[in-house]
Design a protein around this motif. Structure first.
Motif, PDB file in Angstrom:
ATOM      1  N   ILE A  17     -46.381 -26.221  51.026  1.00 52.05           N
ATOM      2  CA  ILE A  17     -45.415 -26.266  52.127  1.00 52.05           C
ATOM      3  C   ILE A  17     -44.050 -25.798  51.641  1.00 52.05           C
ATOM      4  CG2 ILE A  17     -44.155 -27.814  53.673  1.00 52.05           C
ATOM      5  CD1 ILE A  17     -46.726 -29.476  53.874  1.00 52.05           C
ATOM      6  N   ALA A  18     -43.651 -26.277  50.453  1.00 55.26           N
ATOM      7  CA  ALA A  18     -42.351 -25.898  49.906  1.00 55.26           C
ATOM      8  C   ALA A  18     -42.274 -24.403  49.649  1.00 55.26           C
ATOM      9  CB  ALA A  18     -42.082 -26.675  48.620  1.00 55.26           C
ATOM     10  N   LEU A  19     -43.362 -23.817  49.143  1.00 54.02           N
ATOM     11  CA  LEU A  19     -43.362 -22.399  48.822  1.00 54.02           C
ATOM     12  C   LEU A  19     -43.425 -21.515  50.060  1.00 54.02           C
ATOM     13  CD1 LEU A  19     -45.775 -22.478  45.760  1.00 54.02           C
ATOM     14  CD2 LEU A  19     -43.301 -22.092  45.714  1.00 54.02           C
ATOM     15  N   ALA A  20     -43.821 -22.095  51.209  1.00 50.34           N
ATOM     16  CA  ALA A  20     -43.968 -21.309  52.426  1.00 50.34           C
ATOM     17  C   ALA A  20     -42.641 -21.046  53.120  1.00 50.34           C
ATOM     18  CB  ALA A  20     -44.920 -22.019  53.386  1.00 50.34           C
ATOM     19  N   SER A  21     -41.595 -21.779  52.754  1.00 52.39           N
ATOM     20  CA  SER A  21     -40.304 -21.601  53.412  1.00 52.39           C
ATOM     21  C   SER A  21     -39.409 -20.701  52.567  1.00 52.39           C
ATOM     22  CB  SER A  21     -39.627 -22.963  53.605  1.00 52.39           C
ATOM     23  OG  SER A  21     -39.392 -23.570  52.352  1.00 52.39           O
ATOM     24  N   ASP A  22     -38.363 -20.167  53.217  1.00 53.12           N
ATOM     25  CA  ASP A  22     -37.414 -19.351  52.469  1.00 53.12           C
ATOM     26  C   ASP A  22     -36.692 -20.210  51.442  1.00 53.12           C
ATOM     27  OD1 ASP A  22     -37.998 -17.068  53.849  1.00 53.12           O
ATOM     28  OD2 ASP A  22     -36.456 -17.387  55.366  1.00 53.12           O
ATOM     29  N   PRO A  23     -36.465 -19.681  50.256  1.00 53.69           N
ATOM     30  CA  PRO A  23     -35.773 -20.478  49.240  1.00 53.69           C
ATOM     31  C   PRO A  23     -34.316 -20.694  49.614  1.00 53.69           C
ATOM     32  CG  PRO A  23     -36.074 -18.228  48.480  1.00 53.69           C
ATOM     33  CD  PRO A  23     -36.845 -18.354  49.766  1.00 53.69           C
ATOM     34  N   SER A  24     -33.785 -21.828  49.202  1.00 55.06           N
ATOM     35  CA  SER A  24     -32.370 -22.091  49.430  1.00 55.06           C
ATOM     36  C   SER A  24     -31.532 -21.213  48.515  1.00 55.06           C
ATOM     37  CB  SER A  24     -32.047 -23.564  49.151  1.00 55.06           C
ATOM     38  OG  SER A  24     -32.765 -24.405  50.022  1.00 55.06           O
ATOM     39  N   SER A  25     -30.327 -20.890  48.967  1.00 57.48           N
ATOM     40  CA  SER A  25     -29.428 -20.088  48.143  1.00 57.48           C
ATOM     41  C   SER A  25     -29.048 -20.873  46.900  1.00 57.48           C
ATOM     42  CB  SER A  25     -28.178 -19.726  48.942  1.00 57.48           C
ATOM     43  OG  SER A  25     -27.284 -18.985  48.146  1.00 57.48           O
ATOM     44  N   LEU A  26     -29.032 -20.194  45.766  1.00 66.20           N
ATOM     45  CA  LEU A  26     -28.700 -20.834  44.498  1.00 66.20           C
ATOM     46  C   LEU A  26     -27.287 -20.503  44.036  1.00 66.20           C
ATOM     47  CD1 LEU A  26     -32.087 -20.247  42.623  1.00 66.20           C
ATOM     48  CD2 LEU A  26     -31.337 -22.259  43.909  1.00 66.20           C
ATOM     49  N   GLN A  27     -26.521 -19.855  44.889  1.00 67.20           N
ATOM     50  CA  GLN A  27     -25.144 -19.505  44.553  1.00 67.20           C
ATOM     51  C   GLN A  27     -24.350 -19.383  45.841  1.00 67.20           C
ATOM     52  OE1 GLN A  27     -26.581 -16.210  42.386  1.00 67.20           O
ATOM     53  NE2 GLN A  27     -26.323 -14.726  44.031  1.00 67.20           N
ATOM     54  N   ASP A  28     -23.040 -19.279  45.705  1.00 64.55           N
ATOM     55  CA  ASP A  28     -22.176 -19.235  46.893  1.00 64.55           C
ATOM     56  C   ASP A  28     -22.436 -17.997  47.743  1.00 64.55           C
ATOM     57  OD1 ASP A  28     -20.988 -21.589  46.171  1.00 64.55           O
ATOM     58  OD2 ASP A  28     -19.219 -20.656  45.267  1.00 64.55           O
ATOM     59  N   PHE A  29     -22.637 -16.860  47.094  1.00 65.28           N
ATOM     60  CA  PHE A  29     -22.852 -15.606  47.808  1.00 65.28           C
ATOM     61  C   PHE A  29     -23.485 -14.598  46.867  1.00 65.28           C
ATOM     62  CE2 PHE A  29     -18.349 -15.898  46.526  1.00 65.28           C
ATOM     63  CZ  PHE A  29     -18.298 -14.886  45.571  1.00 65.28           C
ATOM     64  N   CYS A  30     -23.958 -13.503  47.447  1.00 67.08           N
ATOM     65  CA  CYS A  30     -24.577 -12.414  46.667  1.00 67.08           C
ATOM     66  C   CYS A  30     -24.122 -11.098  47.288  1.00 67.08           C
ATOM     67  CB  CYS A  30     -26.102 -12.541  46.688  1.00 67.08           C
ATOM     68  SG  CYS A  30     -26.980 -11.145  45.964  1.00 67.08           S
TER      69      CYS A  30
END
Length: 215
Positions: A17-30
């Motif tokens: 279930i966790a892998l099926a969702s979009d990952p959370s951002s790991l930084q302020d911006f890209c």
């Protein structure tokens, strides 16, 4: 043993279930580095220490688009190509201008749902549900009205007033993409075979050749 198996099964389900969702951002911006040649699903980030205000800025939505064209509309997009700081954020917007009785032709956004707000004028809008129903859902919008087009579904807008109309569209992707149905079907390079299209549309091949000549 049974309890251990159950625990492992629950962990596996939770992980899937966790892998099926979009990952959370790991930084302020890209902020997108458009000059980077590395191919990724999106754009490579430039060094955040080099980010500046202009990476998050666009000017020009107050300007009307040129609607002197065959369909009588103009789209001014503001996506990651215009604002590098939109990279990985999953949002974009666009201004759409319509001449009297102009249309934004039937099209889809393969990567985004759209929420449209009418700023000026009256628009007839609609989308078509997927097969086999192909049900048209349509409504006339006035200034201040809002309408949603679900991701991937064919939709359109038409100015049904005698003056110009303006709308703002917000989309749930930094790069929503657009497939205009008529352009894709009749303007592909190379052409889709007239035999295929004639059978698909149940018309004579000469009709298909005529349509293809316009695109």
């Amino acid at each position: 043993m049974a309890s251990k198996f159950l625990l492992l099964a629950l962990l596996a389900i939770t992980s899937s279930i966790a892998l099926a969702s979009d990952p959370s951002s790991l930084q302020d911006f890209c902020v997108a580095d458009a000059k980077n040649s590395v191919l990724v699903n999106g754009l490579v980030c430039k060094d955040p220490k080099l980010a500046e205000a202009n990476d998050f800025f666009f000017s020009g939505l107050q300007l009307a688009g040129n609607t002197s064209n065959a369909v009588g509309s103009s789209v001014t997009p503001v996506n990651v190509a215009q604002i590098a700081g939109l990279n990985t954020l999953g949002i974009s917007i666009a201004r759409i201008d319509y001449a009297p009785w102009g249309i934004n032709p039937p099209h889809t956004h393969p990567r985004a749902s759209e929420i449209l707000t009418v700023l000026e004028g009256s628009l007839k809008v609609g989308f078509v549900t997927s097969n086999p129903e192909n049900r048209l859902i349509t409504k006339v919008l006035e200034k201040g009205d809002v309408f949603v087009f679900p991701v991937g579904l064919v939709h359109f807008q038409q100015n049904v007033g005698y003056g110009n109309a303006v709308a703002i569209a917000a989309l749930s992707s930094q790069n929503p993409g657009v497939i205009t149905i008529a352009n894709a079907v009749f303007g592909s390079k190379p052409d889709i075979s007239a035999d295929i299209l004639a059978k698909a549309f149940q018309v004579e091949k000469n009709t298909i050749y005529n349509f293809q000549s316009k695109f």
